[in-house]
Design a protein around this motif. Sequence first.
Motif, PDB file in Angstrom:
ATOM      1  N   LYS A  24       0.826  -1.206   0.000  1.00 43.60           N
ATOM      2  CA  LYS A  24       0.000   0.000   0.000  1.00 43.60           C
ATOM      3  C   LYS A  24       0.861   1.257   0.000  1.00 43.60           C
ATOM      4  CE  LYS A  24      -3.837   2.149   2.482  1.00 43.60           C
ATOM      5  NZ  LYS A  24      -4.756   2.019   3.649  1.00 43.60           N
ATOM      6  N   GLN A  25       1.938   1.240   0.778  1.00 42.79           N
ATOM      7  CA  GLN A  25       2.818   2.402   0.831  1.00 42.79           C
ATOM      8  C   GLN A  25       3.463   2.693  -0.518  1.00 42.79           C
ATOM      9  OE1 GLN A  25       1.675   3.966   3.814  1.00 42.79           O
ATOM     10  NE2 GLN A  25       3.695   4.817   3.322  1.00 42.79           N
ATOM     11  N   LEU A  26       3.808   1.647  -1.259  1.00 41.64           N
ATOM     12  CA  LEU A  26       4.398   1.848  -2.578  1.00 41.64           C
ATOM     13  C   LEU A  26       3.405   2.521  -3.515  1.00 41.64           C
ATOM     14  CD1 LEU A  26       6.935   1.404  -4.254  1.00 41.64           C
ATOM     15  CD2 LEU A  26       6.051  -0.845  -4.892  1.00 41.64           C
ATOM     16  N   HIS A  27       2.125   2.197  -3.362  1.00 41.41           N
ATOM     17  CA  HIS A  27       1.089   2.843  -4.175  1.00 41.41           C
ATOM     18  C   HIS A  27       1.065   4.349  -3.953  1.00 41.41           C
ATOM     19  CE1 HIS A  27      -1.678  -0.956  -4.564  1.00 41.41           C
ATOM     20  NE2 HIS A  27      -0.459  -1.149  -5.030  1.00 41.41           N
ATOM     21  N   LEU A  28       1.468   4.769  -2.758  1.00 44.00           N
ATOM     22  CA  LEU A  28       1.393   6.188  -2.406  1.00 44.00           C
ATOM     23  C   LEU A  28       2.629   6.983  -2.810  1.00 44.00           C
ATOM     24  CD1 LEU A  28      -0.177   5.832   1.175  1.00 44.00           C
ATOM     25  CD2 LEU A  28      -1.347   6.372  -0.970  1.00 44.00           C
ATOM     26  N   HIS A  29       3.578   6.338  -3.472  1.00 46.11           N
ATOM     27  CA  HIS A  29       4.798   7.047  -3.863  1.00 46.11           C
ATOM     28  C   HIS A  29       4.436   8.235  -4.754  1.00 46.11           C
ATOM     29  CE1 HIS A  29       8.615   7.929  -5.833  1.00 46.11           C
ATOM     30  NE2 HIS A  29       9.188   7.346  -4.797  1.00 46.11           N
ATOM     31  N   PRO A 206       6.269  14.987  -0.695  1.00 47.42           N
ATOM     32  CA  PRO A 206       4.966  15.057  -0.023  1.00 47.42           C
ATOM     33  C   PRO A 206       3.878  15.460  -1.002  1.00 47.42           C
ATOM     34  CG  PRO A 206       6.644  16.143   1.296  1.00 47.42           C
ATOM     35  CD  PRO A 206       7.271  15.853  -0.034  1.00 47.42           C
ATOM     36  N   SER A 207       2.749  14.823  -0.890  1.00 48.21           N
ATOM     37  CA  SER A 207       1.617  15.138  -1.756  1.00 48.21           C
ATOM     38  C   SER A 207       0.415  15.495  -0.897  1.00 48.21           C
ATOM     39  CB  SER A 207       1.266  13.924  -2.636  1.00 48.21           C
ATOM     40  OG  SER A 207       0.035  14.123  -3.293  1.00 48.21           O
ATOM     41  N   PRO A 208      -0.297  16.572  -1.204  1.00 47.99           N
ATOM     42  CA  PRO A 208      -1.448  16.962  -0.385  1.00 47.99           C
ATOM     43  C   PRO A 208      -2.553  15.931  -0.416  1.00 47.99           C
ATOM     44  CG  PRO A 208      -1.362  18.236  -2.418  1.00 47.99           C
ATOM     45  CD  PRO A 208      -0.058  17.506  -2.307  1.00 47.99           C
ATOM     46  N   SER A 209      -2.527  15.039  -1.414  1.00 47.19           N
ATOM     47  CA  SER A 209      -3.575  14.029  -1.527  1.00 47.19           C
ATOM     48  C   SER A 209      -3.084  12.666  -1.089  1.00 47.19           C
ATOM     49  CB  SER A 209      -4.078  13.952  -2.968  1.00 47.19           C
ATOM     50  OG  SER A 209      -3.015  13.633  -3.846  1.00 47.19           O
ATOM     51  N   ALA A 210      -1.977  12.615  -0.319  1.00 49.89           N
ATOM     52  CA  ALA A 210      -1.372  11.341   0.067  1.00 49.89           C
ATOM     53  C   ALA A 210      -2.309  10.467   0.857  1.00 49.89           C
ATOM     54  CB  ALA A 210      -0.099  11.590   0.881  1.00 49.89           C
ATOM     55  N   GLY A 211      -3.326  11.056   1.496  1.00 49.07           N
ATOM     56  CA  GLY A 211      -4.236  10.243   2.293  1.00 49.07           C
ATOM     57  C   GLY A 211      -5.317   9.583   1.483  1.00 49.07           C
ATOM     58  N   ARG A 212      -5.476   9.996   0.216  1.00 48.90           N
ATOM     59  CA  ARG A 212      -6.540   9.410  -0.603  1.00 48.90           C
ATOM     60  C   ARG A 212      -5.994   8.225  -1.375  1.00 48.90           C
ATOM     61  NH1 ARG A 212      -7.500  14.890  -2.023  1.00 48.90           N
ATOM     62  NH2 ARG A 212      -6.930  14.510  -4.184  1.00 48.90           N
ATOM     63  N   SER A 213      -6.905   7.364  -1.807  1.00 46.86           N
ATOM     64  CA  SER A 213      -6.492   6.148  -2.529  1.00 46.86           C
ATOM     65  C   SER A 213      -6.057   6.502  -3.929  1.00 46.86           C
ATOM     66  CB  SER A 213      -7.659   5.159  -2.587  1.00 46.86           C
ATOM     67  OG  SER A 213      -8.746   5.714  -3.296  1.00 46.86           O
ATOM     68  N   THR A 214      -5.248   5.639  -4.523  1.00 48.41           N
ATOM     69  CA  THR A 214      -4.792   5.827  -5.903  1.00 48.41           C
ATOM     70  C   THR A 214      -5.021   4.530  -6.664  1.00 48.41           C
ATOM     71  OG1 THR A 214      -2.944   6.515  -7.271  1.00 48.41           O
ATOM     72  CG2 THR A 214      -2.435   5.062  -5.464  1.00 48.41           C
ATOM     73  N   GLU A 215      -4.819   4.541  -7.947  1.00 43.73           N
ATOM     74  CA  GLU A 215      -5.001   3.331  -8.740  1.00 43.73           C
ATOM     75  C   GLU A 215      -3.990   2.285  -8.323  1.00 43.73           C
ATOM     76  OE1 GLU A 215      -6.017   3.433 -12.894  1.00 43.73           O
ATOM     77  OE2 GLU A 215      -5.756   5.595 -12.873  1.00 43.73           O
ATOM     78  N   SER A 216      -4.394   1.041  -8.370  1.00 46.91           N
ATOM     79  CA  SER A 216      -3.513  -0.048  -7.958  1.00 46.91           C
ATOM     80  C   SER A 216      -2.351  -0.195  -8.905  1.00 46.91           C
ATOM     81  CB  SER A 216      -4.308  -1.357  -7.917  1.00 46.91           C
ATOM     82  OG  SER A 216      -3.466  -2.427  -7.609  1.00 46.91           O
ATOM     83  N   LEU A 217      -1.151  -0.381  -8.350  1.00 42.63           N
ATOM     84  CA  LEU A 217       0.034  -0.567  -9.153  1.00 42.63           C
ATOM     85  C   LEU A 217       0.330  -2.035  -9.387  1.00 42.63           C
ATOM     86  CD1 LEU A 217       2.412   2.128  -7.691  1.00 42.63           C
ATOM     87  CD2 LEU A 217       0.749   2.315  -9.521  1.00 42.63           C
ATOM     88  N   SER A 218      -0.345  -2.923  -8.698  1.00 41.94           N
ATOM     89  CA  SER A 218      -0.138  -4.352  -8.930  1.00 41.94           C
ATOM     90  C   SER A 218      -1.287  -5.140  -8.357  1.00 41.94           C
ATOM     91  CB  SER A 218       1.179  -4.818  -8.315  1.00 41.94           C
ATOM     92  OG  SER A 218       1.177  -4.642  -6.930  1.00 41.94           O
TER      93      SER A 218
END
Length: 218
Positions: A24-29, A206-218
């Motif tokens: 999950k953390q990698l998704h937030l990169h 740092p991203s202001p939207s880091a707390g929101r979900s993103t598309e799956s990378l795998s």
Amino acid sequence: MTDAVDVNSAVRNVLRDETWGQHKQLHLHASFRALFKGTLDRSGYRALILRLYGFYVPLDAAIAETLGSSGFDAGDYAYHPRAPLFAQDLVDLGLDDAALAAAPRSPEAGTKISPNTLGGVLYVVEGSTHGGGVIDRAARDLLGDGPPDGRRYWDWCRTKGAYRWEMTNRLLLRLKEAGTPQQDLIKGARQTFQSIADWLMPLDRPSPSAGRSTESLS
């Protein structure tokens, strides 16, 4: 056959559950998030590809060496090196051979791989091809339609990912049936997630939207 499928599914489920937080953390990169949001420029994209290249050069070598270990039975599994695909992308993006030779290499990638942990390593590496197909769409938006110049790796993931994942699942089953300790498989997966996270960290912003979900990378 049903029993084999159940065992294989159980192995994958354990690896997924034991590495979910790292995954999950990698998704937030930040670089991946910016690519999906359409805010990553070509310079940032090239920096990401260069970093991935520097990770896979030593990892490819370590995986090949372990697969060739005496007594290791990989069945029909065959690894496809990633670094050459990233290298061609970098050439497409304007780097020359000298720049590729000077690119930094991860000091951690592949250093802890053993025949017992290899299955977990490949669970991460081959599983990422699923996300690669998703990333290909975002890379196409950045680089333009047409030939996959600069996104050859992602295009390869999109076209070959399903086949490679099936082959990897057969390997995981083979390793499980051969008595490979489950904890070693988990260890290999965790170490791989951690080493790539550490290596990509310098690109993370740092991203202001880091707390929101993103598309799956795998």
